[in-house]
Design an enzyme around this catalytic site. Structure first.
Site, short mmCIF file in Angstrom:
data_model
loop_
_atom_site.label_atom_id
_atom_site.label_comp_id
_atom_site.label_asym_id
_atom_site.label_seq_id
_atom_site.Cartn_x
_atom_site.Cartn_y
_atom_site.Cartn_z
N SER A 83 0.85 -1.19 0.00
CA SER A 83 0.00 0.00 0.00
C SER A 83 0.88 1.23 0.00
O SER A 83 1.98 1.23 0.57
CB SER A 83 -0.89 0.00 1.25
OG SER A 83 -1.47 1.28 1.46
N ARG A 131 -22.66 -9.50 -46.95
CA ARG A 131 -21.57 -8.88 -46.20
C ARG A 131 -22.12 -7.68 -45.46
O ARG A 131 -22.84 -6.86 -46.05
CB ARG A 131 -20.42 -8.48 -47.14
CG ARG A 131 -19.69 -9.71 -47.71
CD ARG A 131 -18.62 -9.36 -48.70
NE ARG A 131 -17.66 -8.44 -48.14
CZ ARG A 131 -16.93 -7.62 -48.90
NH1 ARG A 131 -17.10 -7.60 -50.21
NH2 ARG A 131 -16.07 -6.83 -48.33
N LYS A 168 0.06 -3.70 4.89
CA LYS A 168 -0.92 -4.35 4.04
C LYS A 168 -0.30 -5.33 3.03
O LYS A 168 0.80 -5.13 2.54
CB LYS A 168 -1.75 -3.32 3.27
CG LYS A 168 -2.71 -2.54 4.15
CD LYS A 168 -3.69 -1.76 3.32
CE LYS A 168 -4.72 -2.67 2.68
NZ LYS A 168 -5.69 -1.90 1.86
N ASN A 196 -2.07 -6.72 -0.18
CA ASN A 196 -3.29 -6.64 -0.98
C ASN A 196 -3.37 -7.75 -2.04
O ASN A 196 -2.35 -8.14 -2.60
CB ASN A 196 -3.36 -5.29 -1.69
CG ASN A 196 -3.58 -4.14 -0.73
OD1 ASN A 196 -4.35 -4.26 0.22
ND2 ASN A 196 -2.89 -3.04 -0.95
#
Length: 457
Positions: free
Chosen positions: A283, A322, A289, A291
């Site tokens: 972080s 087409r 942290k 994550n």
């Protein structure tokens, strides 16, 4: 050292370098050149073009055709022409004419713009599908390893985000194995239908080649090592839609895996963890942290791909022989689906390759409710004596009391005559043992892995 940002600063996050290369402008043009080379060689094989007409195109294949100068010319001309093929054929004809004016007179004979662009796309898809299959195979193999290794590793089953009776981590990964193996088969099947030649001329009849149309078509297919369909598919885009849908389904399963793993990485749960490393999962403000960054990318792809698949399906009702606009809508959409799927798959491969398991935390979480997640086990045993509804009522009352008083369910049940008259303390204790309430888990894991072996996975 110079950094290639051709595909954007986030290209290594949401795609892979290999997939970006397959769907690069340079590769698209190179595959268009391969089609024109194959066509010139086929015309030569069938006695329509002069001998050695394909040699200048063969020589051009030895180096990238999309020089910066040609790229600028194509980019400018495409807006007026409505597609890349028209200005490309002009550039190619001019390049061939420098070596052989006679050979240049046969460039693009019998073909239409859509033949060039669709077949180039098919050649790109062939390479792209091989890349997807490679990462899918490795991800599937790792999930098989997890299913075997953790067949008995107990964790809480969860429904509606709440704990239910126990399962095993192996059972969870066996579920991933089953889904991924289905996608592997779907991709093989879809590729067999979609990776085919497109060659029909103006309206799909090859009329400009008169009686030689199918001979030339077969020769082009042989040169490109592509199956030849029974007829051109200019206005029928179901096979491309199928490939897109299969990639959408695959990305959805990867998203389900990412959702599960990221939820189990939550601080309050802490059962599984993405691999850690320098610069991964940190972080900008909170040093502690870790994550689930890989899961975040996979989930982003799982959100972005379905609308793109919808575009491919919505583009299917194309006009007559087409289409107008629907064909154009595919050009950037399908490559983006491949890029996002490749990116999600690569992220998931990296996640499962280094996934960390905290088995102690898993069993601790099961025990957190002090037996409540095994209430179903007691109810099933009690129902044999009292009937299902009565048993459900008794165990439900006991569970409420255990919650209110913050007591183990076993101690509450042991005080209830309506329970103890039928179930002894030893039986109660056994019923509340998570390891004894796994049902057919082991058999189902084994059956799933065995079915994969039979399928050749």
């Amino acid at each position: 050292m110079a950094i290639d940002t051709t595909h954007g600063l986030l290209s290594t996050l949401f795609s892979t370098p290999e997939m970006d290369s397959v769907f690069s402008d340079a590769e698209q043009v190179q595959q268009m050149l391969r089609f024109e080379w194959a066509l010139s060689a086929a015309l030569e094989d069938c006695g329509i073009a002069a001998p050695h007409s394909s040699e200048p195109l063969d020589a051009l294949l030895e180096t990238p055709f999309l020089t910066p100068e040609r790229a600028a010319q194509l980019q400018t001309a495409a807006g007026s022409a409505g597609n890349l093929a028209i200005p490309f054929v002009k550039l190619l004809t001019a390049a061939v004419a420098e070596e052989s004016p006679e050979a240049a007179s046969f460039v693009h004979t019998g073909a239409t713009s859509q033949d060039v662009l669709d077949t180039a796309l098919v050649l790109q898809m062939r390479d792209a599908i091989e890349l997807i299959q490679s990462d899918l195979k490795r991800t599937l193999e790792r999930c098989v390893e997890f299913a075997r290794e953790h067949s008995g590793t107990i964790l809480a089953g969860r429904t509606w985000m709440q704990q239910g009776p126990p399962i095993t981590l192996g059972m969870k990964f066996a579920g991933y194995v089953a889904a991924l193996s289905r996608h592997e088969q779907r991709l093989r099947d879809a590729a067999a239908r979609a990776v085919v030649l497109q060659f029909g001329g103006a309206v799909g009849t090859l009329a400009s080649l008169r009686e030689n149309g199918l001979k030339v078509s077969a020769a082009v297919a042989k040169r490109l090592e592509l199956p030849e369909p029974s007829l051109p598919w200019h206005g029928h885009r179901d096979n491309l839609g199928e490939v897109a849908a299969v990639l959408g389904l695959l990305t959805g399963t990867l998203g389900k895996m990412a959702r599960d793993i990221s939820l189990e990485m939550q601080t309050e749960i802490g059962e599984l963890f993405e691999p850690a490393g320098e610069g991964r999962g940190g972080s900008s403000t909170m040093p502690h942290k870790r994550n689930p960054v890989g899961c975040a990318v996979v989930l982003a792809a799982a959100l972005r791909v379905p609308p793109l698949v919808a575009t491919m399906i919505a583009a299917m009702p194309q006009e007559h022989e087409r289409g107008l606009g629907g064909w154009h809508a595919e050009w950037e959409t399908l490559p983006e689906i491949f890029r996002l799927t490749a990116g999600a798959l690569r992220q998931m491969r990296q996640i499962v390759d280094g996934l960390e398991v905290d088995a102690a935390r898993m069993i601790a979480n099961v025990q957190m409710t002090q037996g409540l997640v095994l209430a179903e086990s007691v109810g099933a045993a009690l129902a044999e004596h009292t009937g299902r509804l009565a048993a459900h009522r008794i165990v439900e009352d006991a569970s409420r009391k255990a919650l209110a008083e913050k007591r183990p369910l076993e101690s509450v049940l042991a005080e209830m005559p309506s329970v103890t008259v039928h179930l002894s303390p030893d039986v109660l204790h056994q019923l509340l043992n998570a390891a004894d309430y796994l049902g057919s888990t082991q058999e189902m894991i084994a059956r799933t892995l065995k079915s994969l072996e039979k399928a050749g996975g």
